[in-house]
Design a protein around this motif. Sequence first.
Motif, PDB file in Angstrom:
ATOM      1  N   GLN A  39       0.848  -1.191   0.000  1.00 30.50           N
ATOM      2  CA  GLN A  39       0.000   0.000   0.000  1.00 30.50           C
ATOM      3  C   GLN A  39       0.887   1.246   0.000  1.00 30.50           C
ATOM      4  O   GLN A  39       0.562   2.244  -0.638  1.00 30.50           O
ATOM      5  N   ALA A  40       1.984   1.159   0.729  1.00 32.77           N
ATOM      6  CA  ALA A  40       2.963   2.252   0.755  1.00 32.77           C
ATOM      7  C   ALA A  40       4.279   1.711   1.287  1.00 32.77           C
ATOM      8  O   ALA A  40       4.326   0.653   1.914  1.00 32.77           O
ATOM      9  N   THR A  92       3.014   6.305  -1.471  1.00 30.26           N
ATOM     10  CA  THR A  92       1.868   5.401  -1.558  1.00 30.26           C
ATOM     11  C   THR A  92       1.779   4.803  -2.956  1.00 30.26           C
ATOM     12  O   THR A  92       2.205   5.412  -3.939  1.00 30.26           O
ATOM     13  N   GLN A 117      -4.103   4.564  -5.526  1.00 31.55           N
ATOM     14  CA  GLN A 117      -5.328   4.139  -4.858  1.00 31.55           C
ATOM     15  C   GLN A 117      -6.531   4.404  -5.755  1.00 31.55           C
ATOM     16  O   GLN A 117      -6.733   5.527  -6.232  1.00 31.55           O
ATOM     17  N   ASN A 122      -8.610   6.717   0.922  1.00 34.19           N
ATOM     18  CA  ASN A 122      -7.686   5.587   1.025  1.00 34.19           C
ATOM     19  C   ASN A 122      -6.253   6.074   1.196  1.00 34.19           C
ATOM     20  O   ASN A 122      -5.504   5.555   2.034  1.00 34.19           O
ATOM     21  N   VAL A 123      -5.854   7.076   0.410  1.00 36.95           N
ATOM     22  CA  VAL A 123      -4.518   7.669   0.557  1.00 36.95           C
ATOM     23  C   VAL A 123      -4.345   8.208   1.973  1.00 36.95           C
ATOM     24  O   VAL A 123      -3.328   7.969   2.631  1.00 36.95           O
ATOM     25  N   LYS A 124      -5.357   8.915   2.448  1.00 38.47           N
ATOM     26  CA  LYS A 124      -5.313   9.496   3.795  1.00 38.47           C
ATOM     27  C   LYS A 124      -5.112   8.413   4.851  1.00 38.47           C
ATOM     28  O   LYS A 124      -4.276   8.557   5.755  1.00 38.47           O
ATOM     29  N   VAL A 170       1.683  15.874   2.283  1.00 37.95           N
ATOM     30  CA  VAL A 170       1.832  15.481   0.884  1.00 37.95           C
ATOM     31  C   VAL A 170       2.503  16.592   0.088  1.00 37.95           C
ATOM     32  O   VAL A 170       2.078  17.752   0.132  1.00 37.95           O
ATOM     33  N   THR A 224       1.381  14.596  -5.822  1.00 36.25           N
ATOM     34  CA  THR A 224       0.430  13.547  -6.168  1.00 36.25           C
ATOM     35  C   THR A 224       0.483  13.320  -7.672  1.00 36.25           C
ATOM     36  O   THR A 224       0.893  14.191  -8.436  1.00 36.25           O
ATOM     37  N   GLU A 238      -1.932   8.541  -6.448  1.00 33.92           N
ATOM     38  CA  GLU A 238      -0.812   8.165  -5.603  1.00 33.92           C
ATOM     39  C   GLU A 238      -0.213   9.430  -5.005  1.00 33.92           C
ATOM     40  O   GLU A 238      -0.419  10.525  -5.537  1.00 33.92           O
ATOM     41  N   ALA A 239       0.517   9.268  -3.904  1.00 37.66           N
ATOM     42  CA  ALA A 239       1.059  10.437  -3.216  1.00 37.66           C
ATOM     43  C   ALA A 239       2.451  10.163  -2.669  1.00 37.66           C
ATOM     44  O   ALA A 239       2.801   9.021  -2.361  1.00 37.66           O
TER      45      ALA A 239
END
Length: 126
Positions: free
Chosen positions: A20-21, A30, A33, A57-59, A72, A75, A120-121
Amino acid sequence: MSKKQVATSKAPGAIGPYSQAIATGSWVHTSGQLGLNPETGELAEGVQEQTRQALNNVKAILEEAGASLDHVIKTTVFLKDMNDFVAVNEVYSTFFTEPYPARSAIEVARLPKDGLVEIEAIARKK
């Protein structure tokens, strides 16, 4: 360089051989997502709801890594249709404050699970 896998049940699990990351030092990267609900595994309905879910989800992943959306710096937004750019921005702008992260937006031929958006981030923890 040591790297640590980041995983949370508050975001969809990986559907392939990836994490996931990954956290390394103060950096968190990450994976992309989709707008998948982590409880049902289903895509949200429509591009704005998929954007909202993808960013949630990223959060969740960032929070598991000890970071937040405020951390962040970059992105990447992958869009099935660049005509959705404005609709995605409407939702995206509610998750970030100025100074906004740097960002790329790219139209792609197809996303996993036929999603409409993937985000993504890269974040740097303080």
